[in-house]
Enzyme design. Sequence first.
Site, PDB file in Angstrom:
ATOM      1  N   ASP A   1       9.204   6.464  12.999  1.00 13.89           N
ATOM      2  CA  ASP A   1       9.892   5.556  13.915  1.00 13.89           C
ATOM      3  C   ASP A   1      11.332   5.226  13.528  1.00 13.89           C
ATOM      4  O   ASP A   1      12.252   5.397  14.321  1.00 13.89           O
ATOM      5  CB  ASP A   1       9.053   4.285  14.152  1.00 13.89           C
ATOM      6  CG  ASP A   1       8.492   3.669  12.883  1.00 13.89           C
ATOM      7  OD1 ASP A   1       8.856   4.126  11.771  1.00 13.89           O
ATOM      8  OD2 ASP A   1       7.687   2.728  12.979  1.00 13.89           O
TER       9      ASP A   1
ATOM     10  N   ASP B   1       0.837  -1.205   0.000  1.00 15.96           N
ATOM     11  CA  ASP B   1       0.000   0.000   0.000  1.00 15.96           C
ATOM     12  C   ASP B   1       0.871   1.254   0.000  1.00 15.96           C
ATOM     13  O   ASP B   1       2.067   1.191   0.275  1.00 15.96           O
ATOM     14  CB  ASP B   1      -1.011   0.004   1.159  1.00 15.96           C
ATOM     15  CG  ASP B   1      -0.363  -0.346   2.474  1.00 15.96           C
ATOM     16  OD1 ASP B   1       0.785   0.086   2.685  1.00 15.96           O
ATOM     17  OD2 ASP B   1      -0.998  -1.040   3.288  1.00 15.96           O
TER      18      ASP B   1
ATOM     19  N   ASP C   1       1.291   5.200   1.261  1.00 18.59           N
ATOM     20  CA  ASP C   1       0.898   6.328   2.107  1.00 18.59           C
ATOM     21  C   ASP C   1       1.468   7.592   1.493  1.00 18.59           C
ATOM     22  O   ASP C   1       2.560   7.579   0.920  1.00 18.59           O
ATOM     23  CB  ASP C   1       1.442   6.150   3.527  1.00 18.59           C
ATOM     24  CG  ASP C   1       0.803   4.960   4.220  1.00 18.59           C
ATOM     25  OD1 ASP C   1      -0.325   4.600   3.838  1.00 18.59           O
ATOM     26  OD2 ASP C   1       1.438   4.380   5.120  1.00 18.59           O
TER      27      ASP C   1
HETATM   28  P1  ATP Z   1       4.123  -2.066   6.239  1.00 16.97           P
HETATM   29  O1  ATP Z   1       4.659  -2.235   4.868  1.00 16.97           O
HETATM   30  O2  ATP Z   1       4.321  -3.262   7.073  1.00 16.97           O
HETATM   31  O3  ATP Z   1       2.737  -1.477   6.289  1.00 16.97           O
HETATM   32  P2  ATP Z   1       4.870   0.562   7.088  1.00 16.97           P
HETATM   33  O4  ATP Z   1       6.198   1.159   7.327  1.00 16.97           O
HETATM   34  O5  ATP Z   1       4.036   1.124   5.994  1.00 16.97           O
HETATM   35  O6  ATP Z   1       5.083  -0.975   6.903  1.00 16.97           O
HETATM   36  P3  ATP Z   1       2.730   1.289   8.836  1.00 16.97           P
HETATM   37  O7  ATP Z   1       2.349   0.722  10.140  1.00 16.97           O
HETATM   38  O8  ATP Z   1       1.774   1.173   7.703  1.00 16.97           O
HETATM   39  O9  ATP Z   1       4.105   0.629   8.470  1.00 16.97           O
HETATM   40  O10 ATP Z   1       3.105   2.822   9.061  1.00 16.97           O
HETATM   41  C1  ATP Z   1       3.339   3.748   8.006  1.00 16.97           C
HETATM   42  C2  ATP Z   1       4.433   4.744   8.390  1.00 16.97           C
HETATM   43  O11 ATP Z   1       4.004   5.545   9.484  1.00 16.97           O
HETATM   44  C3  ATP Z   1       5.715   4.107   8.860  1.00 16.97           C
HETATM   45  O12 ATP Z   1       6.570   3.823   7.783  1.00 16.97           O
HETATM   46  C4  ATP Z   1       6.288   5.170   9.778  1.00 16.97           C
HETATM   47  O13 ATP Z   1       6.944   6.177   9.028  1.00 16.97           O
HETATM   48  C5  ATP Z   1       5.063   5.780  10.398  1.00 16.97           C
HETATM   49  N1  ATP Z   1       4.680   5.127  11.688  1.00 16.97           N
HETATM   50  C6  ATP Z   1       3.788   4.132  11.862  1.00 16.97           C
HETATM   51  N2  ATP Z   1       3.668   3.789  13.141  1.00 16.97           N
HETATM   52  C7  ATP Z   1       4.498   4.576  13.817  1.00 16.97           C
HETATM   53  C8  ATP Z   1       4.829   4.732  15.204  1.00 16.97           C
HETATM   54  N3  ATP Z   1       4.272   3.945  16.122  1.00 16.97           N
HETATM   55  N4  ATP Z   1       5.740   5.670  15.532  1.00 16.97           N
HETATM   56  C9  ATP Z   1       6.301   6.473  14.594  1.00 16.97           C
HETATM   57  N5  ATP Z   1       6.042   6.369  13.293  1.00 16.97           N
HETATM   58  C10 ATP Z   1       5.158   5.458  12.888  1.00 16.97           C
HETATM   59 MG    MG Z   2       1.950   0.603   5.578  1.00 17.41          MG
END
Ligand code: ATP
Ligand code: MG
Length: 445
Positions: free
Chosen positions: A141, A65, A67
């Site tokens: 993060d 996905d 963002d």
């Molecule tokens: P995945 O591919 O597993 O979805 P992701 O990195 O997109 O990994 P998400 O949980 O969808 O993970 O979060 C999107 C983004 O938001 C992360 O890449 C990070 O930059 C930010 N983020 C998410 N959760 C947190 C958190 N608890 N603290 C700080 N930043 C966060």
């Molecule tokens: Mg994600």
Amino acid sequence: MLGKKDPARAPDQPAVLGPKEHGIDPQLVSTNAVRVTQTLQEAGFKAFLVGGAVRDLLLGIKPKDFDIATNATPEQVKRLFRRAFIIGRRFQIVHVMFGQDLLEVTTFRGASVDEAPKDAHGRVLRDNTFGEQHEDAERRDFTINAMYYDPATQTVLDYHDGIADIRSKTLRVIGIPEARYREDPVRLLRVVRFAAKLGFDIAPETRAPIAVMAPLINNVPASRVFDEALKLLLSGHALACLQRLRQEGLHHGLLPLLDVVLEQPLGEKFVRLALDSTDLRVREGKPVSPGFLFAALLWHQVVEKWNAYQASGEPPIPALHLAADDVLTAQTDKLALQRRIASDMRDIWALQPRFDRRTGKSPYKLLENPRLRAGYDFLLLRCASGEIDSEIGEWWTDFMAADGAGREELLASKPKGEGDGPKKRARRRSPRTRQKAAAPNEGGQ
Ligand code: ATP
Ligand code: MG
């Protein structure tokens, strides 16, 4: 050198990488994501892909996905798209829909958490202030999750040397790890998920405080822990994640569920098989039902209680329901299992004794059960793990595939009331047979 912090660069200035340096394949970017950034940019706003999508693109993986981060406010974003909804949970975000495709658009967040309301342990309760892009980067993060990609110019903006960490396969918290874990202890779980999923090393400073700070997870609302635990289990690397949790000292008291799963000798093989097949399904892009997964993870706890209730004189089916009640009550308290998931679990468990009845009308009735498929897949796991004889799984495979005559024949092979007969010899329950039944799935991990 590329990716090394340039001392001349101000902290609010990113390193800017062109296509030759970052090597992102534009073909991997979804056209809808490009539509969103383009629309925002044409309206005069900044807009970038951000987070996991950029990380995956840099690793050459097609993101699941996308963002988007922008300096437009949620209201301004909403006005630009026909189907856009402001979602106001912990942070306000906008969901932009194109058909089935959902894109999350987030306004740059402000950096300061100093004034944000916190709980007694320092966990940030609310912060919805908007800010500059460099502040947004600092709030994320990990360094590898804090890069921005502009599809129009094909440039990557890197504020925290994420590209260097991508190259050296290092997971590193932005800022002071202790402080960042305290603000949001869910990050402890995220470290494990990303390290296991990406096969990255955890930077020593990022790793050191984990075991000590693990108890902070207990103060996080159960629903958030559940969401993150589910992400972990559905990451396609569930087994690796659980092993890593144990390795980091995060499994104890973290989730009662994981304690059960990781420490039950009886069900270990069953859980391993269940997670293996879940991981495989996720990696093949097939849907996975959380109900099935949790039903599997907790099955041996149910079995233990089921046996105990039967030993105290309950007939098998009521005993199973009592056992299911006990296990679900204990877990819903702590894990916030959603009601829908809990009811799926109960259905799957309740079907199991019904597979034993292989005479008369019972098997036909079972064929009409809407949960048959899940129940049957579960039955096969039980066979593969050696919990029950594989003959029963094979019989159901045949019965489900057979035509009318074939089914009658299969039924006739079972004497009335017994559910077994001429095939008795094949149903031996010697330890050797059990091992053999499970052998093809061994060594999955
Ligand atoms: P995945 O591919 O597993 O979805 P992701 O990195 O997109 O990994 P998400 O949980 O969808 O993970 O979060 C999107 C983004 O938001 C992360 O890449 C990070 O930059 C930010 N983020 C998410 N959760 C947190 C958190 N608890 N603290 C700080 N930043 C966060
Ligand atoms: Mg994600």
